[in-house]
Design a protein around this motif. Structure first.
Motif, PDB file in Angstrom:
ATOM      1  N   LYS A  55       0.531  -1.340   0.376  1.00  0.00           N
ATOM      2  CA  LYS A  55      -0.212   0.417   0.145  1.00  0.00           C
ATOM      3  C   LYS A  55       0.854   1.341   0.193  1.00  0.00           C
ATOM      4  N   PRO A  56       2.512   1.439   0.883  1.00  0.00           N
ATOM      5  CA  PRO A  56       2.489   2.347   0.629  1.00  0.00           C
ATOM      6  C   PRO A  56       3.787   2.799  -0.488  1.00  0.00           C
ATOM      7  N   ILE A  57       3.265   1.985  -0.990  1.00  0.00           N
ATOM      8  CA  ILE A  57       3.968   2.455  -2.912  1.00  0.00           C
ATOM      9  C   ILE A  57       2.960   2.717  -3.878  1.00  0.00           C
ATOM     10  N   GLN A  58       1.987   1.444  -3.561  1.00  0.00           N
ATOM     11  CA  GLN A  58       0.799   2.169  -4.126  1.00  0.00           C
ATOM     12  C   GLN A  58       0.374   3.638  -3.438  1.00  0.00           C
ATOM     13  N   ARG A  59       0.100   4.412  -2.839  1.00  0.00           N
ATOM     14  CA  ARG A  59       0.119   5.587  -2.322  1.00  0.00           C
ATOM     15  C   ARG A  59       1.106   6.256  -3.510  1.00  0.00           C
ATOM     16  N   ARG A  60       2.535   5.923  -2.777  1.00  0.00           N
ATOM     17  CA  ARG A  60       3.838   6.799  -4.499  1.00  0.00           C
ATOM     18  C   ARG A  60       3.737   7.258  -5.486  1.00  0.00           C
ATOM     19  N   LEU A  61       3.091   5.825  -5.911  1.00  0.00           N
ATOM     20  CA  LEU A  61       2.812   6.092  -7.275  1.00  0.00           C
ATOM     21  C   LEU A  61       1.682   6.717  -7.704  1.00  0.00           C
ATOM     22  N   ASN A  62       0.944   7.137  -6.817  1.00  0.00           N
ATOM     23  CA  ASN A  62      -1.019   8.031  -7.011  1.00  0.00           C
ATOM     24  C   ASN A  62      -0.539   9.103  -6.477  1.00  0.00           C
ATOM     25  N   ALA A  63       1.157   9.376  -5.855  1.00  0.00           N
ATOM     26  CA  ALA A  63       0.700  10.532  -5.563  1.00  0.00           C
ATOM     27  C   ALA A  63       0.987  11.904  -5.966  1.00  0.00           C
ATOM     28  N   VAL A  64       0.954  11.981  -7.451  1.00  0.00           N
ATOM     29  CA  VAL A  64       1.313  13.118  -8.031  1.00  0.00           C
ATOM     30  C   VAL A  64       0.794  12.580  -9.609  1.00  0.00           C
ATOM     31  N   GLU A  65       0.042  14.044 -10.493  1.00  0.00           N
ATOM     32  CA  GLU A  65      -0.438  13.214 -11.819  1.00  0.00           C
ATOM     33  C   GLU A  65       0.347  14.112 -12.395  1.00  0.00           C
ATOM     34  N   HIS A  66       0.645  14.319 -13.636  1.00  0.00           N
ATOM     35  CA  HIS A  66       1.240  15.036 -14.491  1.00  0.00           C
ATOM     36  C   HIS A  66       0.755  15.408 -15.997  1.00  0.00           C
ATOM     37  N   PHE A  67       0.709  16.887 -16.702  1.00  0.00           N
ATOM     38  CA  PHE A  67       0.241  17.760 -17.343  1.00  0.00           C
ATOM     39  C   PHE A  67       1.231  18.365 -17.833  1.00  0.00           C
ATOM     40  N   THR A  68       1.239  18.742 -19.416  1.00  0.00           N
ATOM     41  CA  THR A  68       1.410  19.185 -20.208  1.00  0.00           C
ATOM     42  C   THR A  68       0.876  20.705 -20.687  1.00  0.00           C
ATOM     43  N   ARG A  69       1.451  22.120 -20.458  1.00  0.00           N
ATOM     44  CA  ARG A  69      -0.171  23.239 -21.013  1.00  0.00           C
ATOM     45  C   ARG A  69       0.581  23.102 -22.359  1.00  0.00           C
ATOM     46  N   VAL A  70      -0.299  23.194 -23.039  1.00  0.00           N
ATOM     47  CA  VAL A  70      -0.098  23.775 -24.277  1.00  0.00           C
ATOM     48  C   VAL A  70      -0.398  24.784 -24.769  1.00  0.00           C
ATOM     49  N   VAL A  71      -1.991  25.669 -24.743  1.00  0.00           N
ATOM     50  CA  VAL A  71      -2.461  27.129 -24.276  1.00  0.00           C
ATOM     51  C   VAL A  71      -2.337  27.694 -23.769  1.00  0.00           C
ATOM     52  N   PRO A  72      -2.358  28.900 -22.639  1.00  0.00           N
ATOM     53  CA  PRO A  72      -1.265  29.180 -23.294  1.00  0.00           C
ATOM     54  C   PRO A  72       0.501  28.720 -23.600  1.00  0.00           C
ATOM     55  N   PRO A  73       0.834  29.201 -23.962  1.00  0.00           N
ATOM     56  CA  PRO A  73       2.384  28.503 -24.058  1.00  0.00           C
ATOM     57  C   PRO A  73       3.423  28.231 -23.505  1.00  0.00           C
ATOM     58  N   TRP A  74       4.246  27.394 -22.344  1.00  0.00           N
ATOM     59  CA  TRP A  74       4.995  26.932 -21.780  1.00  0.00           C
ATOM     60  C   TRP A  74       6.111  27.944 -22.151  1.00  0.00           C
ATOM     61  N   ASN A  75       6.770  28.572 -21.186  1.00  0.00           N
ATOM     62  CA  ASN A  75       8.064  29.481 -21.495  1.00  0.00           C
ATOM     63  C   ASN A  75       8.897  28.774 -20.385  1.00  0.00           C
ATOM     64  N   GLY A  76       8.953  27.800 -19.408  1.00  0.00           N
ATOM     65  CA  GLY A  76      10.359  27.305 -18.862  1.00  0.00           C
ATOM     66  C   GLY A  76       9.801  27.537 -17.572  1.00  0.00           C
ATOM     67  N   GLY A  77      11.076  27.657 -16.474  1.00  0.00           N
ATOM     68  CA  GLY A  77      10.626  28.212 -14.879  1.00  0.00           C
ATOM     69  C   GLY A  77       9.387  27.342 -14.261  1.00  0.00           C
ATOM     70  N   ALA A  78       9.393  26.870 -13.072  1.00  0.00           N
ATOM     71  CA  ALA A  78       9.099  26.068 -12.148  1.00  0.00           C
ATOM     72  C   ALA A  78       7.517  25.804 -13.001  1.00  0.00           C
ATOM     73  N   VAL A  79       7.591  24.535 -12.140  1.00  0.00           N
ATOM     74  CA  VAL A  79       6.538  23.542 -12.920  1.00  0.00           C
ATOM     75  C   VAL A  79       5.310  23.488 -11.636  1.00  0.00           C
TER      76      VAL A  79
END
Length: 307
Positions: free
Chosen positions: A272-296
């Protein structure tokens, strides 16, 4: 205001009143894409009172289902529709909107040739359905697949193309004018995101599989998922959503898709601890407005509209 979208071939299932000033539309291909991909993010926003809608292009008719699970159901699509609505309730979705096309199956399968298959439909028609949804729901945020569709599924790639075209067209009154004439005023969402994943984890899976003598280019029940290419094609992470507080409810939503249990069966076998760790964050790419770098980013909404 709840619009009747049947004229556009859309079967809308409204689960709650459409009231929030903050709205998100996820556009994916199959029942379970919303749960296996972004259950945590959906819960993070529905818990904060955001109206979250799911546009589901097909009913997953080409999915592999054990025959015993079909007892009491007319076909695979009927079963997976019930599973989708179960997950929608667990996720707190405001509405599920079936676009009415048929699952195309994986590349090279006979399902690709079915005349109702999603990938055989005119792109402008499917994009038009999504435009109608955008104009009716008026979301600030639209989320869909990246160009490779996560792992190369033809329907995922088609959804990417249709949703991206719809995002660009929805605010233009010259495009799909018949919708405007029927009361769907143009609406331009503020942000477009592609779902993605941390390639470090996926690259680690590839290494482990090779050490175990398994081919990472032939992953999954049918050996038709190329994890090496999936890692190579993944769009960059610009936005990460903390979903750690939503783990249990996310797993409940995924469990609703019991006929597709292979999607999380391996996860449930981990501690269960590993399950939780694998599900702790979900990721995306911002397309509009375009990503110009910097902090996530830590939020899909602009700061002045964050829940």
């Amino acid at each position: 205001m709840t619009h009747n979208l049947t004229a556009y071939g859309i079967d809308s299932r409204w689960l709650r009143d459409h009231r929030s000033e903050r709205r998100i539309l996820f556009v994916y291909a199959h029942p379970d894409d919303e749960s296996f991909g972004n259950a945590g993010t959906i819960l993070r926003y529905t818990r904060d009172g955001v109206d979250v809608h799911y546009a589901c292009a097909t009913r997953g008719e080409a999915g592999d289902v054990p025959p015993e699970m079909l007892a009491g159901y007319a076909d695979v699509g009927a079963l997976r529709t019930v599973e989708q609505m179960c997950a929608a309730g667990a996720l707190g979705l405001t509405g599920v909107h079936f676009l009415g096309h048929r699952d195309s199956g994986m590349a090279g399968s006979p399902d690709n040739q079915h005349p109702a298959a999603l990938i055989r439909q005119p792109l402008t028609n499917v994009a038009g359905q999504i435009v109608a949804l955008i104009r009716a729901i008026r979301p600030q945020i639209v989320v869909t697949f990246g160009p490779y569709g996560g792992y190369g599924h033809p329907d995922h790639i088609f959804c990417h193309r249709a949703a991206t075209a719809a995002f660009e067209a929805a605010g233009n009154p010259i495009l799909y004018p018949e919708q405007v004439n029927m009361g769907l005023d143009p609406w331009q969402p503020q942000r477009l995101y592609y779902s993605t994943f941390g390639t470090r984890f996926l690259s680690s899976v590839v290494i482990v599989m090779r050490l175990l003598g398994k081919d990472p280019a032939r992953f999954g029940r049918n050996g038709d998922v190329d994890l090496v290419r999936a890692a190579r094609e993944a769009t960059p992470v610009t936005t990460s959503i903390d979903t750690s507080a939503c783990f249990e409810q996310a797993m409940q939503a995924r469990a609703c898709h019991h006929s597709q249990g292979g999607g999380i069966g391996w996860l449930r076998r981990l501690p269960k601890p590993i399950q939780r760790r694998l599900n702790a964050v979900e990721h995306f790419t911002r397309v509009v407005p375009p990503w110009n770098g910097g902090a996530v980013e830590q939020d899909l909404f602009p700061r002045d509209q964050s829940p």
